[in-house]
Design a protein around this motif. Structure first.
Motif, PDB file in Angstrom:
ATOM      1  N   LEU A  53       0.861  -1.187   0.000  1.00 50.87           N
ATOM      2  CA  LEU A  53       0.000   0.000   0.000  1.00 50.87           C
ATOM      3  C   LEU A  53       0.891   1.228   0.000  1.00 50.87           C
ATOM      4  O   LEU A  53       1.870   1.293   0.750  1.00 50.87           O
ATOM      5  N   ASP A  54       0.544   2.221  -0.825  1.00 52.95           N
ATOM      6  CA  ASP A  54       1.368   3.423  -0.876  1.00 52.95           C
ATOM      7  C   ASP A  54       0.509   4.680  -0.911  1.00 52.95           C
ATOM      8  O   ASP A  54      -0.682   4.618  -1.191  1.00 52.95           O
ATOM      9  N   VAL A  55       1.134   5.796  -0.562  1.00 57.68           N
ATOM     10  CA  VAL A  55       0.470   7.098  -0.630  1.00 57.68           C
ATOM     11  C   VAL A  55       1.316   8.030  -1.488  1.00 57.68           C
ATOM     12  O   VAL A  55       2.549   7.963  -1.470  1.00 57.68           O
ATOM     13  N   HIS A  56       0.626   8.867  -2.225  1.00 58.80           N
ATOM     14  CA  HIS A  56       1.289   9.857  -3.064  1.00 58.80           C
ATOM     15  C   HIS A  56       1.905  10.936  -2.168  1.00 58.80           C
ATOM     16  O   HIS A  56       1.253  11.428  -1.245  1.00 58.80           O
ATOM     17  N   VAL A  57       3.161  11.256  -2.432  1.00 54.42           N
ATOM     18  CA  VAL A  57       3.847  12.329  -1.719  1.00 54.42           C
ATOM     19  C   VAL A  57       4.317  13.316  -2.777  1.00 54.42           C
ATOM     20  O   VAL A  57       5.182  12.975  -3.590  1.00 54.42           O
ATOM     21  N   PRO A  58       3.729  14.528  -2.822  1.00 51.65           N
ATOM     22  CA  PRO A  58       4.090  15.493  -3.861  1.00 51.65           C
ATOM     23  C   PRO A  58       5.602  15.732  -3.931  1.00 51.65           C
ATOM     24  O   PRO A  58       6.264  15.895  -2.908  1.00 51.65           O
ATOM     25  N   ALA A  63       5.209   6.719  -1.129  1.00 46.29           N
ATOM     26  CA  ALA A  63       5.727   6.092   0.093  1.00 46.29           C
ATOM     27  C   ALA A  63       4.926   4.831   0.404  1.00 46.29           C
ATOM     28  O   ALA A  63       3.705   4.885   0.525  1.00 46.29           O
ATOM     29  N   VAL A  64       5.622   3.704   0.512  1.00 49.42           N
ATOM     30  CA  VAL A  64       4.958   2.459   0.904  1.00 49.42           C
ATOM     31  C   VAL A  64       4.641   2.554   2.397  1.00 49.42           C
ATOM     32  O   VAL A  64       5.521   2.799   3.213  1.00 49.42           O
ATOM     33  N   ILE A  65       3.380   2.363   2.714  1.00 51.67           N
ATOM     34  CA  ILE A  65       2.888   2.511   4.081  1.00 51.67           C
ATOM     35  C   ILE A  65       2.835   1.172   4.802  1.00 51.67           C
ATOM     36  O   ILE A  65       3.145   1.059   5.976  1.00 51.67           O
ATOM     37  N   GLU A  66       2.423   0.137   4.075  1.00 51.82           N
ATOM     38  CA  GLU A  66       2.238  -1.165   4.702  1.00 51.82           C
ATOM     39  C   GLU A  66       2.246  -2.230   3.611  1.00 51.82           C
ATOM     40  O   GLU A  66       1.898  -1.951   2.466  1.00 51.82           O
ATOM     41  N   THR A  67       2.636  -3.432   3.977  1.00 47.76           N
ATOM     42  CA  THR A  67       2.568  -4.567   3.058  1.00 47.76           C
ATOM     43  C   THR A  67       1.592  -5.573   3.641  1.00 47.76           C
ATOM     44  O   THR A  67       1.689  -5.948   4.810  1.00 47.76           O
ATOM     45  N   LEU A  68       0.635  -5.982   2.816  1.00 51.97           N
ATOM     46  CA  LEU A  68      -0.425  -6.882   3.254  1.00 51.97           C
ATOM     47  C   LEU A  68      -0.192  -8.280   2.710  1.00 51.97           C
ATOM     48  O   LEU A  68       0.264  -8.447   1.582  1.00 51.97           O
ATOM     49  N   MET A  87      -5.497   5.239  -0.764  1.00 53.52           N
ATOM     50  CA  MET A  87      -4.103   4.867  -0.990  1.00 53.52           C
ATOM     51  C   MET A  87      -4.035   4.185  -2.351  1.00 53.52           C
ATOM     52  O   MET A  87      -5.061   3.966  -2.988  1.00 53.52           O
ATOM     53  N   GLY A  88      -2.828   3.846  -2.758  1.00 51.04           N
ATOM     54  CA  GLY A  88      -2.645   3.047  -3.955  1.00 51.04           C
ATOM     55  C   GLY A  88      -2.178   1.663  -3.542  1.00 51.04           C
ATOM     56  O   GLY A  88      -1.772   1.450  -2.399  1.00 51.04           O
ATOM     57  N   ALA A  89      -2.224   0.706  -4.477  1.00 51.60           N
ATOM     58  CA  ALA A  89      -1.799  -0.659  -4.173  1.00 51.60           C
ATOM     59  C   ALA A  89      -1.115  -1.277  -5.381  1.00 51.60           C
ATOM     60  O   ALA A  89      -1.548  -1.092  -6.514  1.00 51.60           O
ATOM     61  N   GLU A  90      -0.044  -2.022  -5.086  1.00 51.84           N
ATOM     62  CA  GLU A  90       0.720  -2.711  -6.121  1.00 51.84           C
ATOM     63  C   GLU A  90       1.122  -4.083  -5.602  1.00 51.84           C
ATOM     64  O   GLU A  90       1.511  -4.225  -4.438  1.00 51.84           O
TER      65      GLU A  90
END
Length: 151
Positions: A53-58, A63-68, A87-90
């Motif tokens: 899981l990631d969040v956009h940082v201008p 930034a990866v916040i957590e791995t599920l 959030m985003g996910a990859e």
């Protein structure tokens, strides 16, 4: 044996009820599952593999916040209006997951208040944990040393 994640939070009856709506899907390593800000119309329960899981940082890389991993809920935003990804996910590795149409699940919850209560209670806990993870990770990355410590 206790089941991990969302399956552990639901009664057997509600697990079985929810699984009637499941569709098996897979994602390859590096595949983008969803992007922050997009319309959230489905969610997943991870069967195997990991998702970052990631969040956009201008002005910076996301930034990866957590791995599920297995048993974890991916995409709580689809269950909470206004149903946009927070959030985003990859896929961080090959992933197999159960995919659910969020509208169908919400309709099922209207028909079964006990399922709705169990699912809402679980999702509320997920939101709280993810918010804390995001706060801690962003402080780790961008705050001066010790700025995020709780007295």
């Amino acid at each position: 044996m206790t089941r991990p994640g969302v399956f552990g939070a639901l009664t057997q009856e509600h697990r079985e009820q929810l699984m009637t709506l499941a569709r098996e899907v897979s994602f390859e390593t590096g595949e983008r599952i969803f992007n922050e800000g997009g319309r959230a119309d489905r969610f997943w329960i991870i069967h195997t593999g990991t998702v970052a899981l990631d969040v956009h940082v201008p002005g910076r890389q996301a930034a990866v916040i957590e791995t599920l991993g297995a048993g974890r809920l991916l995409g709580w935003s689809a269950l909470v209006p206004p149903c946009h990804w927070h959030m985003g996910a990859e896929a961080a590795s090959p992933v197999r997951a159960y995919e659910f149409d969020a509208e169908a699940v919400r309709e099922m919850c209207v028909e079964d208040p006990a399922l709705d209560h169990e699912l809402c209670t679980y999702v509320t806990g997920v939101i709280a944990r993810r918010l804390r993870s995001a706060r801690v990770r962003l402080l780790d990355l961008y705050a001066p040393h010790g700025a995020g410590e709780v007295p």
